[in-house]
Scaffold this active site. Sequence first.
Site, mmCIF file in Angstrom:
data_model
loop_
_atom_site.group_PDB
_atom_site.id
_atom_site.type_symbol
_atom_site.label_atom_id
_atom_site.label_comp_id
_atom_site.label_asym_id
_atom_site.label_seq_id
_atom_site.Cartn_x
_atom_site.Cartn_y
_atom_site.Cartn_z
ATOM 1 C CG ASP A 1 -1.808 1.218 1.293
ATOM 2 O OD1 ASP A 1 -2.960 1.106 0.855
ATOM 3 O OD2 ASP A 1 -1.358 2.295 1.758
ATOM 4 C CE LYS B 1 -3.580 4.844 0.508
ATOM 5 N NZ LYS B 1 -2.191 4.620 0.872
ATOM 6 C CE1 TYR C 1 1.038 7.849 2.337
ATOM 7 C CE2 TYR C 1 1.341 5.540 1.816
ATOM 8 C CZ TYR C 1 0.577 6.554 2.358
ATOM 9 O OH TYR C 1 -0.633 6.251 2.939
ATOM 10 C CG HIS D 1 -4.163 9.981 0.234
ATOM 11 N ND1 HIS D 1 -2.833 9.839 -0.056
ATOM 12 C CD2 HIS D 1 -4.288 9.611 1.533
ATOM 13 C CE1 HIS D 1 -2.182 9.396 1.005
ATOM 14 N NE2 HIS D 1 -3.045 9.256 1.987
HETATM 15 P P1 NDP Z 1 0.598 1.554 12.078
HETATM 16 O O1 NDP Z 1 -0.624 1.540 12.931
HETATM 17 O O2 NDP Z 1 0.776 0.502 11.054
HETATM 18 O O3 NDP Z 1 1.825 1.571 13.071
HETATM 19 C C1 NDP Z 1 3.145 1.632 12.633
HETATM 20 C C2 NDP Z 1 4.011 1.819 13.852
HETATM 21 O O4 NDP Z 1 3.924 0.658 14.688
HETATM 22 C C3 NDP Z 1 5.465 2.019 13.507
HETATM 23 O O5 NDP Z 1 5.990 2.958 14.434
HETATM 24 C C4 NDP Z 1 6.068 0.639 13.739
HETATM 25 O O6 NDP Z 1 7.398 0.743 14.160
HETATM 26 C C5 NDP Z 1 5.225 0.113 14.874
HETATM 27 N N1 NDP Z 1 5.103 -1.346 14.811
HETATM 28 C C6 NDP Z 1 4.654 -2.089 13.781
HETATM 29 N N2 NDP Z 1 4.656 -3.399 14.099
HETATM 30 C C7 NDP Z 1 5.136 -3.494 15.344
HETATM 31 C C8 NDP Z 1 5.383 -4.597 16.209
HETATM 32 N N3 NDP Z 1 5.129 -5.838 15.828
HETATM 33 N N4 NDP Z 1 5.889 -4.332 17.446
HETATM 34 C C9 NDP Z 1 6.134 -3.056 17.834
HETATM 35 N N5 NDP Z 1 5.915 -1.981 17.060
HETATM 36 C C10 NDP Z 1 5.423 -2.192 15.817
HETATM 37 O O7 NDP Z 1 0.688 3.028 11.443
HETATM 38 P P2 NDP Z 1 0.819 3.695 10.004
HETATM 39 O O8 NDP Z 1 0.405 5.104 10.206
HETATM 40 O O9 NDP Z 1 2.121 3.433 9.371
HETATM 41 O O10 NDP Z 1 -0.326 2.989 9.128
HETATM 42 C C11 NDP Z 1 -0.105 1.835 8.333
HETATM 43 C C12 NDP Z 1 -0.279 2.139 6.868
HETATM 44 O O11 NDP Z 1 -1.559 2.710 6.605
HETATM 45 C C13 NDP Z 1 0.689 3.203 6.320
HETATM 46 O O12 NDP Z 1 1.991 2.708 6.174
HETATM 47 C C14 NDP Z 1 -0.006 3.571 5.030
HETATM 48 O O13 NDP Z 1 0.231 2.595 4.050
HETATM 49 C C15 NDP Z 1 -1.463 3.590 5.479
HETATM 50 N N6 NDP Z 1 -1.918 4.936 5.873
HETATM 51 C C16 NDP Z 1 -2.901 5.521 5.098
HETATM 52 C C17 NDP Z 1 -3.394 6.761 5.413
HETATM 53 C C18 NDP Z 1 -4.454 7.353 4.574
HETATM 54 O O14 NDP Z 1 -4.775 8.536 4.758
HETATM 55 N N7 NDP Z 1 -5.029 6.629 3.651
HETATM 56 C C19 NDP Z 1 -2.892 7.529 6.573
HETATM 57 C C20 NDP Z 1 -1.877 6.833 7.334
HETATM 58 C C21 NDP Z 1 -1.429 5.578 6.988
HETATM 59 P P3 NDP Z 1 8.673 0.513 13.186
HETATM 60 O O15 NDP Z 1 8.324 1.126 11.853
HETATM 61 O O16 NDP Z 1 9.755 1.219 13.909
HETATM 62 O O17 NDP Z 1 8.894 -0.976 13.075
#
Ligand code: NDP
Length: 277
Positions: free
Chosen positions: A47, A79, A52, A112
């Site tokens: 995704d 998006k 991004y 988006h």
């Molecule tokens: P998430 O809820 O997926 O959380 C990501 C965070 O959680 C990062 O800091 C990561 O750390 C941490 N994490 C992930 N897995 C673990 C684990 N097993 N143990 C401990 N910590 C963990 O947040 P996002 O905001 O990144 O959302 C996910 C996706 O959703 C985005 O990447 C994007 O593709 C989409 N998105 C879409 C939006 C929209 O407007 N359409 C807006 C925001 C996001 P680390 O990276 O350090 O491992």
Amino acid sequence: MSSLVPRTALADGTLMDVLGYGVYKVPPDDTEELCSTALDVGYRLLDTAALYGNEAGVGAAARRYLETGTREDLFITSKVWNADHGYEATLRAFDASMELLGLDQLDLYLIHWPCPSKDLYVDTWRALERLRADGRVRSIGVSNFQEAHLERLLAETGVAPVLNQVELHPYLQQSGLRSFHERHGITTQAWSPLGRGNVLVDPEIGRIAAELGRTPAQVILRWHYQHDVLTIPKASSRERISSNLDIFGFTLDDAHLSALDALDRDQRFGSHPDTVG
Ligand code: NDP
């Protein structure tokens, strides 16, 4: 190797993985490697978004996968960004994304944000319909749309998005929007399914994780899955990317689900759709 992840049928018949790898805030220079890691451990859905700045890395990983794998196994979402709302601008933005991705066809293209202050999302939607009719994208949907925006698309175009990607996690469960989606055949996909990491430290989730011998992230992603909500967690290490996928070998019982359902507190970690434009 086909996906380890179950697929679900969207309203247009397209099959889509219930869990994928999200790359918001993944640095462009790391994107190809992290996406290749995700594909290596069993993810098939990536995704991304024009915003991004890492579509090229996603495309490079997809093309690397295709050296041995098949296109049907992969599912790539992108998006159209807010600055490109409007019919012609959206068609141009799509071309730019496809150029960066280096693919012939996209699996899912989303608006988006609705950007109500611009008031162009209906025109943008008509451009997505055109892209689908031309076979350039298999499925079209939206992100961050609220009921009123969806109602308007339905009223003015008669075509419902197959999917709405919204912030959704145990602290923001979006039950009203989910019921609306169900009534209109719209699949719900959660962004920030882990609340950007903030929900992982919840004591109740920690208790359930300890009881089941699972991680808090696995418990949260399994909660989404059992509620028919698709997820796209982001993580930055092979270990986390891999363990976040390992949610299909255990079940939350009714007491676990009730305890998680009770955590809802209408708390966002991202922007509210009314304020983005
Ligand atoms: P998430 O809820 O997926 O959380 C990501 C965070 O959680 C990062 O800091 C990561 O750390 C941490 N994490 C992930 N897995 C673990 C684990 N097993 N143990 C401990 N910590 C963990 O947040 P996002 O905001 O990144 O959302 C996910 C996706 O959703 C985005 O990447 C994007 O593709 C989409 N998105 C879409 C939006 C929209 O407007 N359409 C807006 C925001 C996001 P680390 O990276 O350090 O491992």
